[in-house]
Design a protein around this motif. Structure first.
Motif, PDB file in Angstrom:
ATOM      1  N   ALA A   1      50.139  34.632  -9.569  1.00 28.52           N
ATOM      2  CA  ALA A   1      49.699  36.064  -9.271  1.00 28.52           C
ATOM      3  C   ALA A   1      50.109  36.893 -10.047  1.00 28.52           C
ATOM      4  CB  ALA A   1      49.879  36.524  -7.879  1.00 28.52           C
ATOM      5  N   THR A   2      49.782  38.322 -10.212  1.00 27.61           N
ATOM      6  CA  THR A   2      50.352  39.267 -10.934  1.00 27.61           C
ATOM      7  C   THR A   2      51.797  39.687 -10.146  1.00 27.61           C
ATOM      8  OG1 THR A   2      50.068  41.323 -12.010  1.00 27.61           O
ATOM      9  CG2 THR A   2      49.221  41.166  -9.792  1.00 27.61           C
ATOM     10  N   ALA A   3      52.628  40.177 -10.442  1.00 28.12           N
ATOM     11  CA  ALA A   3      53.884  40.913  -9.966  1.00 28.12           C
ATOM     12  C   ALA A   3      53.511  41.673  -8.972  1.00 28.12           C
ATOM     13  CB  ALA A   3      54.729  41.313 -11.091  1.00 28.12           C
ATOM     14  N   GLY A   4      54.213  41.326  -7.698  1.00 32.29           N
ATOM     15  CA  GLY A   4      54.041  42.163  -6.701  1.00 32.29           C
ATOM     16  C   GLY A   4      52.875  41.862  -5.668  1.00 32.29           C
ATOM     17  N   TYR A   5      52.067  40.811  -6.217  1.00 35.60           N
ATOM     18  CA  TYR A   5      50.978  40.500  -5.182  1.00 35.60           C
ATOM     19  C   TYR A   5      51.417  39.360  -4.206  1.00 35.60           C
ATOM     20  CZ  TYR A   5      46.878  38.167  -3.507  1.00 35.60           C
ATOM     21  OH  TYR A   5      45.874  37.421  -2.877  1.00 35.60           O
TER      22      TYR A   5
END
Lengths: 918, 288
Positions: B8-12
């Motif tokens: 996942a992308t950062a923060g997800y």
């Protein structure tokens, strides 16, 4: 009822043929289902018995020589091996063998040969009514026992002595008792709601007077004796025997009984013969019964038990006024009856316990508006005086009460035989008829705690009368907080007092035994004893008189029984509910655990070779549930920095591919990798994608800006990562960003959707027909935006059906048609010049000849009237044109052709209808 | 949680997407929600005003022992609330619950926003669970608003007096309030059937009206079938068979048999419908 299903079955083919001819299969199916449902619902349960109807002529009477025809039905259980025990089933007063049909079926189902018969004087049987006379009705029944003994289906204790129980309610119950006393062949009896002393039943007196001085119960007597008059040849006596008829006429005329009348009624009463009953007796009596109150069963129980004969007593909430009672009561009575007969007649099962069971009305059923009752039991029958007593003080001054002239108007305490109506009415206090000036009230303080009255309360009163006599009705009310009074069972205690002084001060105390009741007096309720001068149901003196009544003691004694509640299915249902909830919770936990486990086991491996590739689509296939193949085999790759155009006509499978790519649909085959992660619906790697697929989707009631914010909040990612301002700028909506999306044009929504897709600057941007609805300057702007976007290692995938758009926007293109890749590669390569050229010439034939001669021309194909498509191999276009001109052929146009164009245009032409955009 | 965020992308984080509070706010901003809740407040007011026109005419309302609920409505705040619930229980509350539960997924599908939520990606089961919790939450709020407004208005206008009914003695106000809460609780449990049905339809169709209307229609169909006594014991299996069982809470002592059965029926049906909804939604192709 029983014939209905057969009729339905016959109708079915008719319906079917008619409908089929009209070719309405749906209707056929529907009606077939309906008919099937009706048949299923109405199909009789396989009959557990056969019946034999016949008229049996027996000889009875004092000399045993008077023939009478009795109408009978014999119910025989079908699954019997050898002879079975029998039950003689007698009906109630005014009924016939048909009125006990349900009971007979029940008992036959339990494995008994049931002989139901119509008593003499009723229905199709002959003879006159002698009121269960030992010479007539009882002797008839003895002859029926003889008849049963001759039947091969009926088992015997000895020759001529059938195994037989006698069951009956009311009139039939009286017969059961009398027969058991007169004929020792009877093995067990179950008399229900019946009398002990018929004289006392019609001439009750609750203060200890002789029965001949009892107060004539004219309401019930009228129904009992008068109800059958007028039937038959004699309009006065109907089918009653002359002596019985005359007895009633005399008593009803004067309102007073004669010793002869009492004797006649006594002759028809078990009271005189109880000591001869040796058959175990189950006495079932109703609590809502003003004809044969609980005290009748009590007298029977004591009399029979005195011989050492097993006796069991059960009370239920019905009776002559209350009917059969609610289902819980009926079930209990059925169970007790079956158990009693099984042990004492059939010889099966344990000896029934000696416990006394009763039920109490608990309130109304909210669903079917019937009564709800709770059952209780104690180990031994306590009689009517309870296992304990409680003394409740009453207060009230001596009060003068008037006897109305002619006994009218009179208080109404019960409707004889009113059934559920009367019992429901008394339950809600609807039948209160105490008349002003005609009744005295003695009342308690509110009770500190609830009292469970089970039995007959007693109260002492004093009365004075100028005539020296008084007929009074003493009743006990339950008065609630709001003052509403309820007369339990609608039952009263009539008393006839004689030798009374004229002066109240000299009046002596008499103890009145009130009728036995079952009632819980709640805390804060009061007990109220009312002494009234008149009652609709009784014959009272016609002379107007003024009595004075006062309390004899200081209160009322109420018997109580602390019973164990009989467990009902309610407890079971509570467990079912608890179990269900537990099962649901457990199921939820299991599902969560399984899901978590599956997540942990999910394929989290990374394909290293694709780790830096934004998108790899490999052998993708999607077949919809209806069999339509939208994508059959699609492979392509999007590398960082590329803007890839997915080009194809409508219905080529572009949108389906993007749907799978967004995790909206499951692929039927093949894989998609995003940065090396296998993509399935809901994959976390989707968070690296920004997408616009199948048009914008916004909450219409929010503004554009709020929509973007709401969307970003739903991602749960930090607000700073959104780069909202950049997105808003890309949307270029100006102040409209604050207007509700509902009011946006299509193009505005489209721009907002692109902005939403770009929120958070995803590494792979997927846009489906992004220029849809945009005007040319916006399209141009969008192209710039997309080109700029695919820097810094990001990539863009754009789908379009417009060649020009892909050509101008994309670095790479993938052409799909009918779910398959047609061409793919860098746009320059695909779109770049092809070696062929289209020429418009003045003379096609001449030109062709010239061109065929040239070395550098591979092929020449005619295209329209003046056109030629020429594949030039290495030769310069200028040279070809020069050759033609030299040969005198005029050249109007030279159009360089591009590779993709041929393929794509032919696809669109071929496929302009598409295969349905899915 | 780490396994859920691979790639996942950062923060997800799947567990942070579309929270209950966000969904609550999404729904709160809708006119539909505001109108439905507003009506819950308005209805007792309308009823109260209507009672002011009482001319003392002696109409027989029918309905046996319980008809007197109407006659007793003005005897106190508790009775007024009881009356308000009595008249709303059959249809109004059904429609309101069907609205909240039937519209929630189908409306997102019809707007197209469902696609984008799934592409976030909000895990499907999470999306559905959050939607369900919020829809049930709004249904509960509607029920509570209706009852508390009625209680407030009724008490202000008719006073605080014991709960009265003809099937039982007067119930002291304190205990009456408890009974009222019990009735509310049973109504809430009974409405789970509608909630389950509407929610299932909401997942099956993209048309919000279809889901809401379908649930109400099926509910009415079940009620009609329940009137046909010829169906015998089959009726006990109808989801609406025990809808009136709460009347048992008015008698003394409380008749709880049918309430227990009603709870069993409601819980069983709701579980069935919700299970089907989750089973379907986590597998279906979202093509709207």
């Amino acid at each position: 009822m029983k014939r209905a299903p057969r009729r339905t079955v016959c109708v079915m083919p008719a319906i079917r043929s008619a409908r089929v001819r009209r070719a309405l299969p749906a209707v056929v199916v529907a009606s077939a289902l309906l008919v099937a449902a009706a048949v299923w619902a109405a199909w009789p349960e396989s009959q557990a018995y056969t019946t034999e109807e016949q008229v049996i002529t027996v000889r009875s009477g004092p000399g045993g020589d008077e023939p009478v025809d009795l109408d009978t039905t014999l119910y025989l259980p079908t699954d019997r091996s050898g002879p079975v025990p029998a039950v003689l089933l007698a009906h109630g007063f005014g009924g016939t063998k048909e009125s006990v049909r349900a009971d007979a079926q029940d008992l036959a189902g339990l494995g008994y040969a049931v002989l139901a018969y119509t008593a003499r004087g009723f229905g199709r049987s002959g003879g006159e009514i002698h009121l269960d006379s030992p010479d007539y009705e009882v002797r008839d029944a003895q002859r029926l026992l003889d008849w049963l003994a001759t039947r091969p289906e009926v088992s015997e204790d000895a020759d001529g002595d059938p195994k037989v129980g006698v069951v009956g309610g009311s009139y039939g119950g009286g017969l059961a008792l009398m027969l058991a006393a007169q004929d020792q062949r009877v093995d067990a009896i179950v008399p229900m709601i019946t009398w002990n002393d018929l004289a006392r039943s019609f001439l009750p007196e609750s203060a200890g007077a002789n029965t001949v001085d009892g107060v004539f119960k004219k309401g019930w007597a009228g129904l009992f004796f008068g109800g059958s008059a007028g039937i038959g040849t004699d309009p006065i006596c109907g089918r009653f025997a002359r002596d019985v008829c005359e007895m009633y006429q005399r008593t009803a005329t004067t309102g007073r009984a004669t010793p002869e009348a009492v004797d006649l009624l006594r002759r028809s009463s078990p009271a005189t013969v109880l000591d001869r009953i040796k058959a175990p007796t189950l006495l079932i009596q109703g609590e809502s019964d003003t004809l044969f109150p609980l005290s009748e069963a009590d007298a029977n129980a004591r009399g029979i038990a005195a011989n050492g004969t097993p006796v069991r007593v059960a009370w239920f909430t019905g009776g002559h006024d209350g009917g059969q009672g609610p289902r819980s009561d009926r079930d209990r009575v059925r169970f007790l009856t079956g158990q009693w007969l099984d042990h004492y007649v059939k010889g099966e099962g344990e000896a029934p316990a000696n416990s006394f069971t009763w039920s109490r009305v608990a309130g109304f059923d909210a669903m079917d508006r019937g009564l709800v009752t709770n059952g209780y039991s104690v180990d031994d029958y306590p009689g009517l005086s309870g296992t304990a007593t409680e003394r409740v003080p009453l207060a009230g001054p001596p009060q003068p009460i008037a006897n109305p002239a002619g006994g009218n108007p009179a208080a109404i305490s019960a409707l004889p035989g009113g059934g559920d109506l009367a019992s429901a009415a008394s339950e809600v206090g609807g039948l209160i008829g105490d008349l002003p000036g005609q009744h005295a009230i003695f009342q308690s303080e509110p009770l500190a705690q609830a009292v469970d009255i089970v039995g007959a309360p007693t109260v002492s009163i004093r009365a004075a009368s100028p005539t020296g006599e008084a007929v009074l009705f003493v009743k006990l009310y339950d008065v609630d907080e709001s003052g509403a009074a309820t007369l339990p069972g609608g039952i009263v205690a009539p008393v006839r007092l004689t030798g009374l002084p004229a002066e109240p001060a000299q009046a002596r105390t008499v103890t009145v035994t009130l009728p036995a009741i079952v009632r819980r007096i709640e805390a804060d309720h009061r007990l109220r004893v009312v002494v009234a001068t008149s009652d609709q149901g009784y014959a009272t003196p016609a002379e107007p008189t003024l009595y004075t009544v006062a309390l004899g003691g200081d209160g009322i004694t109420v018997p109580t029984v602390a019973g164990e509640p009989i467990p009902t299915t309610a407890v079971l249902w509570r467990w079912v509910l608890a179990g269900l909830i537990a099962a649901v919770l457990l199921g939820l936990v299991v599902v969560l655990l399984v899901v978590r486990r599956r997540q942990r086991r999910a394929d989290s491996t990374i394909r290293e070779e694709y780790a830096q590739t934004p998108l790899v689509v490999s052998r993708l296939r999607k077949e919809y549930a209806d069999g339509f193949v939208a994508v059959s085999n699609v492979d392509f790759t999007v590398e960082r920095g590329q803007v890839v155009g997915l080009l194809g006509p409508n219905g080529a499978g572009k949108t389906t591919t993007l749907r799978v790519l967004m995790g909206l649909t499951q692929p039927s085959g093949g894989e998609i990798y995003v940065f090396g992660h296998r993509l399935v619906p809901g994959s976390p790697v989707l968070s690296r994608l920004g997408a616009l697929v199948e048009g914008p989707g916004f909450l219409p009631h929010l503004s554009g800006l709020d929509n973007l914010k709401a969307y970003w909040r739903a991602t749960g990612r930090p607000e700073a990562d959104a780069r909202l301002d950049e997105a808003v700028e890309i949307a270029g909506l100006g102040d409209s960003i604050h207007r509700k999306v509902r009011k946006y044009s299509h193009g505005m929504k489209q721009r907002l959707a692109i902005a939403q897709a770009m929120l958070g600057q995803p590494e792979l941007l997927v846009l489906d027909e992004p220029t849809d609805g945009l005007d040319p300057p916006q399209i141009a702007e969008m192209r710039r935006v997309l080109k700029r976007y695919a820097t810094d290692g990001r990539a863009v995938l754009v789908s379009s059906h417009l060649l020009a758009e892909v050509e101008q926007t994309c670095t790479h293109a993938v052409v799909v048609n009918k779910g398959e890749i047609v061409a793919s590669g860098p746009v320059e390569e695909i779109v770049g010049d092809s070696p062929s050229v289209r020429l418009d010439v003045s003379d096609v034939g001449a030109a062709e000849a010239v061109l065929q001669r040239l070395d550098g021309v591979r092929s020449v194909i005619g295209d329209g009237a003046n056109g030629l498509v020429v594949d030039i191999n290495g030769t310069a276009r200028s040279e070809v044109v020069a050759e033609l001109v030299r040969a005198g052929v005029g050249v109007d146009r030279v159009v360089p052709r591009r590779r993709l164009e041929d393929a794509f245009l032919s696809l669109v032409g071929d496929n302009s209808r598409g295969s349905g955009d899915r | 949680m780490s396994t859920g965020t691979i790639g996942a992308t950062a923060g997800y984080r799947p567990g942070r997407t579309l929270t209950v509070w966000q969904e609550w706010r999404r729904q709160a901003t809708r006119r539909r929600t505001q109108f439905a809740l507003g009506f819950m407040i308005l209805l007792p007011l309308i009823v109260l005003v209507a009672f002011q026109f009482d001319t003392g005419g002696d109409d027989d309302n029918g309905g046996g022992e319980f008809a007197s609920l109407i006659d007793l409505a003005t005897s106190g705040g508790l009775n007024f609330t009881l009356f308000t619930l009595f008249v709303s229980a059959g249809f109004l509350l059904t429609v309101v619950v069907a609205l909240f539960c039937g519209d929630t997924v189908a409306s997102e599908a019809s707007w197209g926003s469902l696609r984008y939520l799934l592409a976030v990606p909000v895990p499907r089961a999470r999306l559905l669970a959050v939607k369900l919790v919020v829809a049930l939450g709004y249904s509960a709020v509607a029920l509570i608003l209706l009852a508390s407004t009625a209680l407030l208005l009724g008490t202000l206008r008719y006073g605080w007096s014991p709960l009265r009914s003809t099937v039982a003695a007067e119930i002291p106000a304190g205990e009456g309030l408890l009974r009222l809460l019990g009735i509310l609780g049973y109504l809430a449990v009974g409405l789970l059937v509608v909630a389950g049905l509407a929610f299932l339809l909401s997942v099956l169709t993209d048309a919000p009206l279809g889901a809401v209307g379908g649930a109400v229609l099926l509910f009415i169909l079940s009620s009609i079938l329940d009137q046909i006594t010829a169906l015998g014991s089959i009726r006990s299996f109808l989801p609406t068979h025990y809808t009136d069982a709460w009347l048992g809470l008015l008698s003394t002592p409380v008749q709880s048999d049918d309430i227990v059965k009603g709870c069993i029926s409601a819980v069983a049906y709701a579980t069935l419908f919700w299970s089907l909804a989750f089973w379907r939604f986590t597998r279906k192709d979202v093509v709207s």
